[in-house]
Design a protein around this motif. Structure first.
Motif, PDB file in Angstrom:
ATOM      1  N   ILE A 189       2.259   5.543   7.313  1.00 12.46           N
ATOM      2  CA  ILE A 189       1.889   5.607   5.900  1.00 12.46           C
ATOM      3  C   ILE A 189       2.075   7.021   5.358  1.00 12.46           C
ATOM      4  N   ARG A 190       1.587   8.010   6.108  1.00 12.46           N
ATOM      5  CA  ARG A 190       1.703   9.401   5.641  1.00 12.46           C
ATOM      6  C   ARG A 190       3.156   9.860   5.596  1.00 12.46           C
ATOM      7  N   ALA A 191       3.973   9.373   6.523  1.00 14.29           N
ATOM      8  CA  ALA A 191       5.380   9.779   6.539  1.00 14.29           C
ATOM      9  C   ALA A 191       6.150   9.174   5.377  1.00 14.29           C
ATOM     10  N   ARG A 192       5.871   7.929   5.064  1.00 15.22           N
ATOM     11  CA  ARG A 192       6.613   7.246   4.000  1.00 15.22           C
ATOM     12  C   ARG A 192       6.013   7.456   2.614  1.00 15.22           C
ATOM     13  N   ALA A 193       4.728   7.764   2.575  1.00 16.71           N
ATOM     14  CA  ALA A 193       4.078   7.936   1.268  1.00 16.71           C
ATOM     15  C   ALA A 193       3.183   9.169   1.280  1.00 16.71           C
ATOM     16  N   PRO A 194       3.767  10.360   1.441  1.00 10.05           N
ATOM     17  CA  PRO A 194       2.937  11.578   1.493  1.00 10.05           C
ATOM     18  C   PRO A 194       2.217  11.859   0.187  1.00 10.05           C
ATOM     19  N   GLN A 195       2.677  11.229  -0.902  1.00  8.55           N
ATOM     20  CA  GLN A 195       2.069  11.479  -2.204  1.00  8.55           C
ATOM     21  C   GLN A 195       0.756  10.733  -2.404  1.00  8.55           C
ATOM     22  N   PHE A 205       0.831  -1.205   0.000  1.00  7.03           N
ATOM     23  CA  PHE A 205       0.000   0.000   0.000  1.00  7.03           C
ATOM     24  C   PHE A 205       0.866   1.255   0.000  1.00  7.03           C
ATOM     25  N   ILE A 206       1.917   1.265   0.795  1.00  4.97           N
ATOM     26  CA  ILE A 206       2.823   2.412   0.867  1.00  4.97           C
ATOM     27  C   ILE A 206       3.481   2.670  -0.480  1.00  4.97           C
ATOM     28  N   GLN A 207       3.809   1.608  -1.184  1.00  8.80           N
ATOM     29  CA  GLN A 207       4.444   1.734  -2.498  1.00  8.80           C
ATOM     30  C   GLN A 207       3.461   2.133  -3.595  1.00  8.80           C
ATOM     31  N   GLY A 208       2.185   2.241  -3.258  1.00  4.12           N
ATOM     32  CA  GLY A 208       1.183   2.633  -4.241  1.00  4.12           C
ATOM     33  C   GLY A 208       0.758   1.508  -5.159  1.00  4.12           C
ATOM     34  N   LYS A 209       1.076   0.272  -4.781  1.00  2.00           N
ATOM     35  CA  LYS A 209       0.725  -0.875  -5.622  1.00  2.00           C
ATOM     36  C   LYS A 209      -0.691  -1.369  -5.352  1.00  2.00           C
ATOM     37  N   ALA A 210      -1.089  -1.365  -4.096  1.00  2.00           N
ATOM     38  CA  ALA A 210      -2.408  -1.877  -3.726  1.00  2.00           C
ATOM     39  C   ALA A 210      -3.382  -0.721  -3.495  1.00  2.00           C
ATOM     40  N   ALA A 211      -4.634  -0.941  -3.869  1.00  2.00           N
ATOM     41  CA  ALA A 211      -5.650   0.099  -3.704  1.00  2.00           C
ATOM     42  C   ALA A 211      -6.174   0.151  -2.275  1.00  2.00           C
ATOM     43  N   PHE A 212      -6.163  -0.995  -1.587  1.00  2.00           N
ATOM     44  CA  PHE A 212      -6.722  -1.070  -0.237  1.00  2.00           C
ATOM     45  C   PHE A 212      -5.699  -1.639   0.741  1.00  2.00           C
ATOM     46  N   PHE A 213      -5.904  -1.309   2.013  1.00  3.85           N
ATOM     47  CA  PHE A 213      -5.105  -1.878   3.098  1.00  3.85           C
ATOM     48  C   PHE A 213      -5.964  -1.896   4.348  1.00  3.85           C
TER      49      PHE A 213
END
Length: 441
Positions: A304-310, A286-294
């Motif tokens: 999640i917000r710290a590692r994937a702010p985008q 999910f963090i890598q933007g691969k999965a739509a749900f978690f």
């Protein structure tokens, strides 16, 4: 007098926490110090991976903390290492007298602790069930005195929720996150992309779901599915999740439907196939933007917000089964007092202080997790950061996972993986899990 002189002497209290930043507790520690200036409380933060081994070694060597954190399902395992909350504690309180010439005086005071009834009315139901136990409070080893007592105080509580990537849902034409598991299943099919030439090859998984080993908190997700489907995890202290509930006329025990639904997401022959053993951990996907749900907890939001702010991230309630009462699983820690502490009165007095609404609100807000205290929880329902999680607390529950909760989790993950990969039938895999968990009951 000697008692007051000893009680007013400088005292040090140590408390060990898991993952929680000490800054969340600094306000409460400072407020307590203003009331009891002779007491200095120090907080040590440990990582989950190191905490239990370090704690057990420290307790065995008499260098452990006065106040320690135990997970709610560790309570039975730690009953011999912690002590029950007394009905009252005796501490020295400072007062300043005089108008022209100020004088500091100390006097002994009996401070009542929160009673069992108050505790049950103050905190949500699942906390009362976990934190009030029958314990031996006798000071004479020859004559046991077993009574119900509080063994710990929580400062936050968590529930499972559905995290989603709005950008992926937008591309798939999904305007809103799913409310039901049927909608969840359909949405996962829409967002999953497979290789046209090799349908078993996943180009974009929809969600980390269906396996045990690489799905974050897979045991909690399966538990939620089981209780939503009508399973009773335990009855009268005995494992019961494999049985049909009493007075229910069902074609099969509810656990089978939950297992069947969960594991089909990892079955290449199913239209909902979206996950396999080659995928990374579900949180990482999910963090890598691969999965739509978690599916995860409030405590994972900041990571999640710290590692994937985008990521254009949203959070919604855990999907439910239509026509049935909403149910969720609770996840939280308790602050308790070591049986070996030499400062039990102030340790319990401080935990009683942490149970008050001002401290509960301050700490849970800083931790960005709901409060287990009912009146504070009511204020958090509209909080943008934790409102979704807070709204599920009253319908969440826990269950006794045996003396070794890690063994229970390992058994569940082995059962899930064996069914999903078709290495064992559902009956055989369930039988294995029951044997493994039953040996710790």
């Amino acid at each position: 007098d000697p008692e007051t002189k000893a009680a007013s002497a400088p005292t040090s209290i140590t408390m060990w926490g898991v993952n929680d930043d000490g800054a969340a507790y600094s306000g409460a520690i400072q407020a307590y110090a203003r009331q009891y200036p002779n007491v200095a409380i120090s907080y040590r933060r440990l990582r989950l991976e190191e905490y239990e081994s370090e704690l057990l070694n420290a307790l065995a060597e008499d260098r452990g903390p006065d106040i320690l954190m135990i997970h709610h399902d560790w309570a039975n395992k730690y009953l011999t290492k912690i002590q029950a909350m007394p009905t009252s504690v005796r501490v020295a309180e400072r007062s300043i007298t005089g108008t022209v010439k100020k004088e500091v005086t100390w006097q002994m005071t009996d401070v009542p602790m929160i009673s069992n009834g108050e505790f049950r009315n103050t905190f949500v139901e699942t906390v009362g069930q976990d934190a009030i136990r029958f314990v031996n409070v006798s000071e004479n080893g020859m004559y046991p005195d077993v009574r119900e007592r509080v063994i710990g105080v929580p400062t936050s509580i968590d529930t499972l929720a559905l995290f989603y990537n709005r950008s992926i849902l937008n591309l798939a034409g999904i305007p809103l996150p799913p409310d039901t598991w049927d909608d969840f299943r359909n949405d996962v099919i829409k967002v999953t992309r497979r290789d046209v030439r090799d349908p078993k090859k996943l180009l974009q998984p929809g969600v980390g779901f269906g396996l045990g080993s690489n799905v974050e908190r897979s045991t909690d997700i399966l538990t939620a599915l089981m209780i939503q489907n009508g399973a009773q995890m335990e009855v009268d202290g005995q494992l019961a999740f494999h049985l049909t509930p009493a007075n229910e006329a069902l074609p099969e025990p509810p656990v089978y439907g939950a297992l069947r639904f969960y594991t089909e997401f990892a079955d290449p022959d199913r239209d909902v196939y979206t996950w396999n053993a080659d995928q990374p951990n579900s949180l990482e996907a999910f963090i890598q933007g691969k999965a739509a749900f978690f599916l995860g907890y409030a405590y994972q939001q900041d990571l999640i917000r710290a590692r994937a702010p985008q990521i254009n991230m949203g959070v919604s309630k855990l999907p439910q089964i239509p026509g049935r009462p909403p149910k969720n699983v609770a996840n939280y820690w308790l602050w308790s007092v070591s049986r070996k502490t030499k400062n039990a009165d102030h340790a319990w007095n401080f935990l009683n202080f942490l149970a008050q609404p001002e401290q509960q609100k301050s700490i849970s807000t800083a931790l960005r997790r709901p409060s287990p205290r009912r009146d504070v929880l009511a204020e958090q329902l509209r909080d943008d950061a934790i409102g979704v999680f807070a709204s599920q607390v009253l319908t969440s529950s826990t269950w006794y996972r045996g003396r070794d909760p890690r063994a229970m989790e390992a058994a569940f993950m082995t059962m899930i993986d064996a069914i999903a990969t078709k290495k064992a039938t559902m009956e055989d895999a369930l039988r294995f899990a029951l044997q493994q968990i039953g040996s710790t009951y």
